[in-house]
Design a protein around this motif. Structure first.
Motif, mmCIF file in Angstrom:
data_model
loop_
_atom_site.group_PDB
_atom_site.id
_atom_site.type_symbol
_atom_site.label_atom_id
_atom_site.label_comp_id
_atom_site.label_asym_id
_atom_site.label_seq_id
_atom_site.Cartn_x
_atom_site.Cartn_y
_atom_site.Cartn_z
ATOM 1 N N LYS A 188 39.284 37.129 30.539
ATOM 2 C CA LYS A 188 38.905 35.750 30.850
ATOM 3 C C LYS A 188 39.527 35.262 32.154
ATOM 4 C CE LYS A 188 42.583 33.680 27.978
ATOM 5 N NZ LYS A 188 43.244 32.751 28.913
ATOM 6 N N GLN A 189 40.723 35.743 32.472
ATOM 7 C CA GLN A 189 41.384 35.305 33.695
ATOM 8 C C GLN A 189 40.687 35.809 34.953
ATOM 9 O OE1 GLN A 189 42.937 36.915 31.177
ATOM 10 N NE2 GLN A 189 44.834 35.883 30.613
ATOM 11 N N ILE A 190 39.919 36.887 34.828
ATOM 12 C CA ILE A 190 39.346 37.528 36.015
ATOM 13 C C ILE A 190 37.824 37.596 35.987
ATOM 14 C CG2 ILE A 190 41.348 38.859 36.733
ATOM 15 C CD1 ILE A 190 40.396 41.163 35.012
ATOM 16 N N GLY A 191 37.194 36.780 35.143
ATOM 17 C CA GLY A 191 35.741 36.683 35.208
ATOM 18 C C GLY A 191 34.972 37.260 34.047
ATOM 19 N N ARG A 192 35.611 37.895 33.120
ATOM 20 C CA ARG A 192 35.047 38.477 31.895
ATOM 21 C C ARG A 192 33.665 39.089 32.084
ATOM 22 N NH1 ARG A 192 34.622 33.376 27.667
ATOM 23 N NH2 ARG A 192 32.628 32.547 28.288
ATOM 24 N N SER A 193 33.564 39.994 33.052
ATOM 25 C CA SER A 193 32.295 40.664 33.349
ATOM 26 C C SER A 193 32.304 42.095 32.852
ATOM 27 C CB SER A 193 32.054 40.674 34.867
ATOM 28 O OG SER A 193 32.970 41.530 35.515
ATOM 29 N N GLY A 194 31.101 42.630 32.670
ATOM 30 C CA GLY A 194 30.980 44.023 32.290
ATOM 31 C C GLY A 194 31.538 44.957 33.348
ATOM 32 N N PHE A 195 31.398 44.569 34.609
ATOM 33 C CA PHE A 195 31.920 45.415 35.696
ATOM 34 C C PHE A 195 33.417 45.614 35.542
ATOM 35 C CE2 PHE A 195 34.133 45.689 39.754
ATOM 36 C CZ PHE A 195 33.561 46.834 40.300
ATOM 37 N N VAL A 196 34.143 44.515 35.358
ATOM 38 C CA VAL A 196 35.594 44.652 35.281
ATOM 39 C C VAL A 196 36.003 45.311 33.963
ATOM 40 C CG1 VAL A 196 36.212 42.408 34.234
ATOM 41 C CG2 VAL A 196 37.733 43.485 35.884
ATOM 42 N N GLY A 197 35.256 45.055 32.883
ATOM 43 C CA GLY A 197 35.570 45.705 31.618
ATOM 44 C C GLY A 197 35.452 47.215 31.709
ATOM 45 N N LYS A 198 34.360 47.672 32.295
ATOM 46 C CA LYS A 198 34.171 49.126 32.421
ATOM 47 C C LYS A 198 35.188 49.732 33.380
ATOM 48 C CE LYS A 198 29.675 48.753 33.180
ATOM 49 N NZ LYS A 198 28.262 49.113 33.433
ATOM 50 N N THR A 199 35.577 48.976 34.406
ATOM 51 C CA THR A 199 36.611 49.456 35.318
ATOM 52 C C THR A 199 37.922 49.660 34.576
ATOM 53 O OG1 THR A 199 35.602 48.343 37.223
ATOM 54 C CG2 THR A 199 37.939 48.908 37.390
ATOM 55 N N ILE A 200 38.289 48.702 33.741
ATOM 56 C CA ILE A 200 39.526 48.819 32.965
ATOM 57 C C ILE A 200 39.455 50.001 32.009
ATOM 58 C CG2 ILE A 200 40.964 47.678 31.229
ATOM 59 C CD1 ILE A 200 40.065 44.993 32.534
ATOM 60 N N GLN A 201 38.337 50.136 31.311
ATOM 61 C CA GLN A 201 38.205 51.236 30.349
ATOM 62 C C GLN A 201 38.257 52.588 31.044
ATOM 63 O OE1 GLN A 201 35.624 48.730 27.007
ATOM 64 N NE2 GLN A 201 34.781 50.613 27.804
ATOM 65 N N ARG A 202 37.675 52.668 32.220
ATOM 66 C CA ARG A 202 37.689 53.924 32.967
ATOM 67 C C ARG A 202 39.105 54.307 33.382
ATOM 68 N NH1 ARG A 202 34.203 52.391 36.340
ATOM 69 N NH2 ARG A 202 35.555 51.843 38.083
ATOM 70 N N ASN A 203 39.992 53.331 33.462
ATOM 71 C CA ASN A 203 41.366 53.594 33.902
ATOM 72 C C ASN A 203 42.373 53.635 32.757
ATOM 73 O OD1 ASN A 203 41.720 53.668 37.071
ATOM 74 N ND2 ASN A 203 40.060 52.224 36.631
ATOM 75 N N GLY A 204 41.887 53.623 31.495
ATOM 76 C CA GLY A 204 42.791 53.977 30.418
ATOM 77 C C GLY A 204 42.997 53.006 29.280
ATOM 78 N N ILE A 205 42.502 51.755 29.391
ATOM 79 C CA ILE A 205 42.614 50.828 28.256
ATOM 80 C C ILE A 205 41.222 50.708 27.655
ATOM 81 C CG2 ILE A 205 43.309 48.543 27.469
ATOM 82 C CD1 ILE A 205 45.115 48.331 29.894
ATOM 83 N N GLU A 206 41.053 51.148 26.431
ATOM 84 C CA GLU A 206 39.731 51.450 25.905
ATOM 85 C C GLU A 206 38.940 50.259 25.370
ATOM 86 O OE1 GLU A 206 40.415 54.444 22.982
ATOM 87 O OE2 GLU A 206 40.806 56.021 24.459
ATOM 88 N N LYS A 207 39.630 49.214 24.890
ATOM 89 C CA LYS A 207 38.914 48.126 24.222
ATOM 90 C C LYS A 207 39.419 46.765 24.693
ATOM 91 C CE LYS A 207 37.913 50.757 20.004
ATOM 92 N NZ LYS A 207 38.033 50.785 18.521
ATOM 93 N N ALA A 208 38.565 45.757 24.519
ATOM 94 C CA ALA A 208 38.861 44.401 24.966
ATOM 95 C C ALA A 208 39.249 43.493 23.812
ATOM 96 C CB ALA A 208 37.640 43.808 25.668
ATOM 97 N N VAL A 209 40.011 42.447 24.118
ATOM 98 C CA VAL A 209 40.159 41.303 23.224
ATOM 99 C C VAL A 209 39.328 40.190 23.839
ATOM 100 C CG1 VAL A 209 42.341 40.723 24.393
ATOM 101 C CG2 VAL A 209 41.717 39.572 22.270
#
Length: 383
Positions: free
Chosen positions: A61-82
């Protein structure tokens, strides 16, 4: 709040933001994120989580809660969102992101549980009350499912942010658990409290709030009811620095948000934290009067604690910020006027963000420390 540290630890982002603004590549009212540093921060958090045996759910939520940033995070090692609310969960899920925790801050509505279970399929759901547990259980039974849940527990003495009150009173937890255990569609596996940490008065480190004791006592109550608390969630300021502290108390889960961009409160005062500051808010001077310069806004946040900003074609000059009022819409920001200011000058702020409550764009930048920084992804009007 973070401007001094950004100048010390990531001056390349400032330089890149100035160049891209002057070339017309980035409009005013845009948050700029150094994606290379952001990805390194995520990888560092994921590594620390493995070392400390803490599982992470990322917060966007702090950074725009977009699919782009979610997939970027998952690709770098944190698998799931809150997900802060069901709408954020939809945004992420529709892009293929996986939901770890839903209901953490905002509970789904009574008619939404079916779609939560069928479409979003969270690993856990956080429940604030018996009533919500009953609604969820009924929906799960209709679908032939059983959903793992964690309980948000509060004490009358806990510290809770305004507008975020809610949860099961710890003095009522035992009978509530017994009732929840009779519901065939849910499975209680743990507890959570928020916030569990805050910056100390000296601004030298984090300290636990009294909410930690509520969390630990809640775990004991679950144990006494024959429930193994395999999910002990302690969100707030989860970072590489705090994860060893969480593990010391048997915490199993954390939820990094500001650590992803190097902007937890401690990041404003310490240069030695692993996560690198990598976000700023870019605007420009719209017009001026004798005393003030007015900047195109839409992205300010009432708790930003700004005191100064950079301005100029190269963002190499500094001026004071006049705090914006939370009582009015932020059409414009206000700066102390400087003789060197010109209409159209770039302006850069660095503060604690909540992009999802703004009207701002988000630009993810690559190669900020090169001569050719570029906008890799542009999210119009952060959602």
């Amino acid at each position: 709040m973070f401007l001094d540290m950004l100048q010390k630890r990531n001056p390349a982002l400032i330089k890149a933001a100035a160049a891209l603004h002057q070339s017309g590549s980035i409009p005013p009212n845009t948050y700029v994120i150094d994606l290379d540093s952001f990805e390194r921060n995520v990888r560092a958090l994921a590594k620390s989580a493995v070392i400390n045996r803490v599982k992470l759910f990322y917060m966007t939520k702090q950074i725009g809660r977009s699919g782009f940033v979610g997939k970027t995070i998952q690709r770098n090692g944190i698998e799931k969102a809150v997900a802060v609310d069901i709408d954020e969960a939809f945004n992420l899920s529709e892009s293929g992101c996986r939901i770890g925790n839903l209901g953490h801050l905002v509970q789904p509505g009574k008619h939404q549980w079916g779609i939560v279970l069928k479409q979003l399929r969270p690993e856990v759901v956080t429940l604030f009350s018996l009533e919500r547990g009953r609604q969820l259980s009924e929906a799960a039974v209709k679908l032939g499912l059983k959903q793992d849940v964690i309980l948000r527990v509060i004490s009358k003495h806990d510290f809770i942010y305004p507008g975020q009150y809610g949860g099961i009173l710890i003095d009522e937890l035992e009978p509530v658990i017994r009732e929840l255990q009779r519901m065939p569609g849910i499975n209680v596996i743990g507890v959570t409290c928020f916030p569990v940490m805050q910056l100390n008065e000296a601004k030298t480190d984090f300290e636990f709030t009294s909410n930690l004791q509520t969390l630990l006592k809640s775990r004991e109550i679950l144990d006494n009811q024959g429930i193994e608390a395999i999910h002990l969630n302690a969100p707030s300021s989860t970072s590489c620095h705090t994860m060893p502290l969480l593990r010391k108390y048997g915490i199993t889960h954390g939820e990094p948000g500001h650590a992803l961009t190097g902007t937890t409160p401690l990041h404003a005062y310490s240069e030695n934290l692993i996560e690198k500051p990598c976000i700023a808010y870019l605007s420009e001077i719209s017009h001026m009067d004798e005393d003030q310069a007015y900047t195109i806004a839409g992205g300010f946040y009432a708790r930003s604690n700004m005191t100064k900003a950079l301005f100029g074609n190269r963002l190499d000059q500094e001026t004071a910020v006049h705090p914006s009022s939370s009582e009015n819409i932020d059409y414009y920001g206000s700066l102390k006027r400087n003789p060197k200011m010109n209409v159209g000058d770039a302006v850069l702020y660095a503060f604690r963000t909540q992009i999802f409550v703004t009207r701002s764009h988000v630009a993810f930048l690559k190669n900020v420390d090169s001569k050719t920084p570029e906008v890799l992804h542009f999210q119009r009007r952060g959602v």
